[in-house]
Scaffold this motif. Sequence first.
Motif, mmCIF file in Angstrom:
data_model
loop_
_atom_site.group_PDB
_atom_site.id
_atom_site.type_symbol
_atom_site.label_atom_id
_atom_site.label_comp_id
_atom_site.label_asym_id
_atom_site.label_seq_id
_atom_site.Cartn_x
_atom_site.Cartn_y
_atom_site.Cartn_z
ATOM 1 N N PHE A 52 1.343 -1.059 -0.082
ATOM 2 C CA PHE A 52 -0.212 -0.095 -0.049
ATOM 3 C C PHE A 52 1.186 0.854 -0.052
ATOM 4 C CE2 PHE A 52 -4.604 0.002 1.537
ATOM 5 C CZ PHE A 52 -4.880 -0.947 0.595
ATOM 6 N N LEU A 53 0.909 1.998 -1.240
ATOM 7 C CA LEU A 53 1.526 3.383 -1.400
ATOM 8 C C LEU A 53 0.666 3.948 -0.885
ATOM 9 C CD1 LEU A 53 4.630 4.735 -2.329
ATOM 10 C CD2 LEU A 53 3.662 4.360 -4.553
ATOM 11 N N GLY A 54 0.937 4.942 -0.231
ATOM 12 C CA GLY A 54 0.189 6.309 0.145
ATOM 13 C C GLY A 54 0.894 7.434 1.074
ATOM 14 N N PRO A 55 0.531 8.227 0.634
ATOM 15 C CA PRO A 55 1.263 9.640 2.428
ATOM 16 C C PRO A 55 0.073 9.199 3.906
ATOM 17 C CG PRO A 55 -0.557 10.355 1.226
ATOM 18 C CD PRO A 55 -0.767 9.189 0.360
ATOM 19 N N ASN A 56 0.738 9.417 4.831
ATOM 20 C CA ASN A 56 0.155 8.803 6.214
ATOM 21 C C ASN A 56 -0.895 9.781 6.339
ATOM 22 O OD1 ASN A 56 2.345 6.837 7.411
ATOM 23 N ND2 ASN A 56 3.646 9.339 8.216
ATOM 24 N N PHE A 208 2.404 -4.749 3.785
ATOM 25 C CA PHE A 208 3.587 -3.467 4.262
ATOM 26 C C PHE A 208 2.605 -2.209 3.037
ATOM 27 C CE2 PHE A 208 5.889 -4.551 0.298
ATOM 28 C CZ PHE A 208 6.569 -3.533 -0.224
ATOM 29 N N THR A 209 3.089 -1.785 4.236
ATOM 30 C CA THR A 209 2.848 0.119 3.753
ATOM 31 C C THR A 209 3.957 0.473 3.804
ATOM 32 O OG1 THR A 209 1.808 0.501 5.841
ATOM 33 C CG2 THR A 209 0.031 -0.407 4.858
ATOM 34 N N THR A 210 3.717 1.917 3.238
ATOM 35 C CA THR A 210 5.023 2.656 2.557
ATOM 36 C C THR A 210 4.690 4.279 2.537
ATOM 37 O OG1 THR A 210 7.646 3.302 2.456
ATOM 38 C CG2 THR A 210 5.908 1.741 0.866
ATOM 39 N N ILE A 224 -1.625 1.911 -4.495
ATOM 40 C CA ILE A 224 -1.796 3.628 -4.791
ATOM 41 C C ILE A 224 -2.971 3.879 -3.734
ATOM 42 C CG2 ILE A 224 -0.796 5.584 -5.220
ATOM 43 C CD1 ILE A 224 0.303 5.032 -8.015
ATOM 44 N N ILE A 225 -2.589 4.636 -2.583
ATOM 45 C CA ILE A 225 -3.726 5.292 -2.172
ATOM 46 C C ILE A 225 -3.844 6.375 -1.272
ATOM 47 C CG2 ILE A 225 -2.598 3.425 -0.094
ATOM 48 C CD1 ILE A 225 -5.725 2.838 1.213
ATOM 49 N N ASP A 226 -5.476 6.812 -1.657
ATOM 50 C CA ASP A 226 -4.854 8.416 -1.095
ATOM 51 C C ASP A 226 -6.279 8.728 -1.231
ATOM 52 O OD1 ASP A 226 -3.770 10.949 -0.893
ATOM 53 O OD2 ASP A 226 -4.319 11.636 -3.387
ATOM 54 N N HIS A 227 -6.431 9.670 0.256
ATOM 55 C CA HIS A 227 -8.125 9.625 0.794
ATOM 56 C C HIS A 227 -8.264 8.838 1.163
ATOM 57 C CE1 HIS A 227 -6.694 14.220 0.785
ATOM 58 N NE2 HIS A 227 -6.816 14.186 -0.146
ATOM 59 N N GLY A 228 -8.034 7.537 0.812
ATOM 60 C CA GLY A 228 -9.194 6.178 1.672
ATOM 61 C C GLY A 228 -9.458 5.965 0.345
#
Length: 340
Positions: A52-56, A208-210, A224-228
Amino acid sequence: MTTDVTASGLASQTAPPPQAAITVDNLSKAFGELEAVKRVSFDVYAGESFAFLGPNGAGKSTTIRMLCTLSQPTSGSAEVAGYDVVRQPRSVRSRIGLVFQDQTLDEQLTAAENLRFHAVLYGVPREELDSRIGRVLDLVGLEERGKDLVQDYSGGMSRRLEIARALLHTPEVLFLDEPTVGLDPQTRARMWEDVLRLRDEEGVTVFFTTHYMDEAEYAERIAIIDHGEIVALDTPAALKAVVGKDSICLSTADDAAATRQLRSLGFDAASDGDGVTIRVDEGESAVPSVISSLDVAVRQVSVHKPDLDDVFMQFTGREIRADSGPSMSLARRFVASRRR
């Protein structure tokens, strides 16, 4: 087994699709009016490394909490190792390992003592305990440091011990939540060597998430995940291919003249006032022909291939951000749930 028809018209048999270790269908999580995860759907195959790639703050840790049975979904469903995360939480927990972003080891205990405490929580048979501890310490290269206090470990050694702990009860799925935050690049690389070897030798599925682009490259597939929301999901190579061509960046004696000349020759060239950018399929191979076609002096040249930074920009319209996340809350919830 499915049957495909080849270009010659002959029927050919293809292998069945891989077995899913994780299945997620329209999973959502809302906190009041805030929808942290919005109807995400994906599968993770058995033995696969999946990122899962995306901002915290994008929904990564919230998704992991639901998959690890630490948080109830608002809607949708998910199965881990064949068990429903809502209806069969005990079965899910017994088949997963989890490494948090923040350390949860007891520094006043030795490595082996930390592992023994974890073994009690998971009901590891007493007769298998010594052999399992030796095996997991050997897998992460800590077999000679098992009797040392964790307070004497480096950050990288502590992280590898946490991975060993997560593997002690032989899980089918290993969850790593931002596992290398705070580690130096050399230690991060060593940790990923260990993780990928574990995947290959033990057959463990790794989720894994990063928010590190280079770290996401260790995954066989990336979401790629962003804003849920999942905005893209594919292999690293396929995601980069979406971005398109390579870029040749030139600094010349007259960028405006160089741009006009390249365009007249059919090149996709543009100048932003700070050099010339040419978009081509094979950047390194095209450099000699680009330079030889110019009448102006070339001062500097570089080639940029699409990377995951470009991919994230393509799908979200901005660069990835690195805000703080609620990782300690996740760690505390998991430890408390295991003690109960």
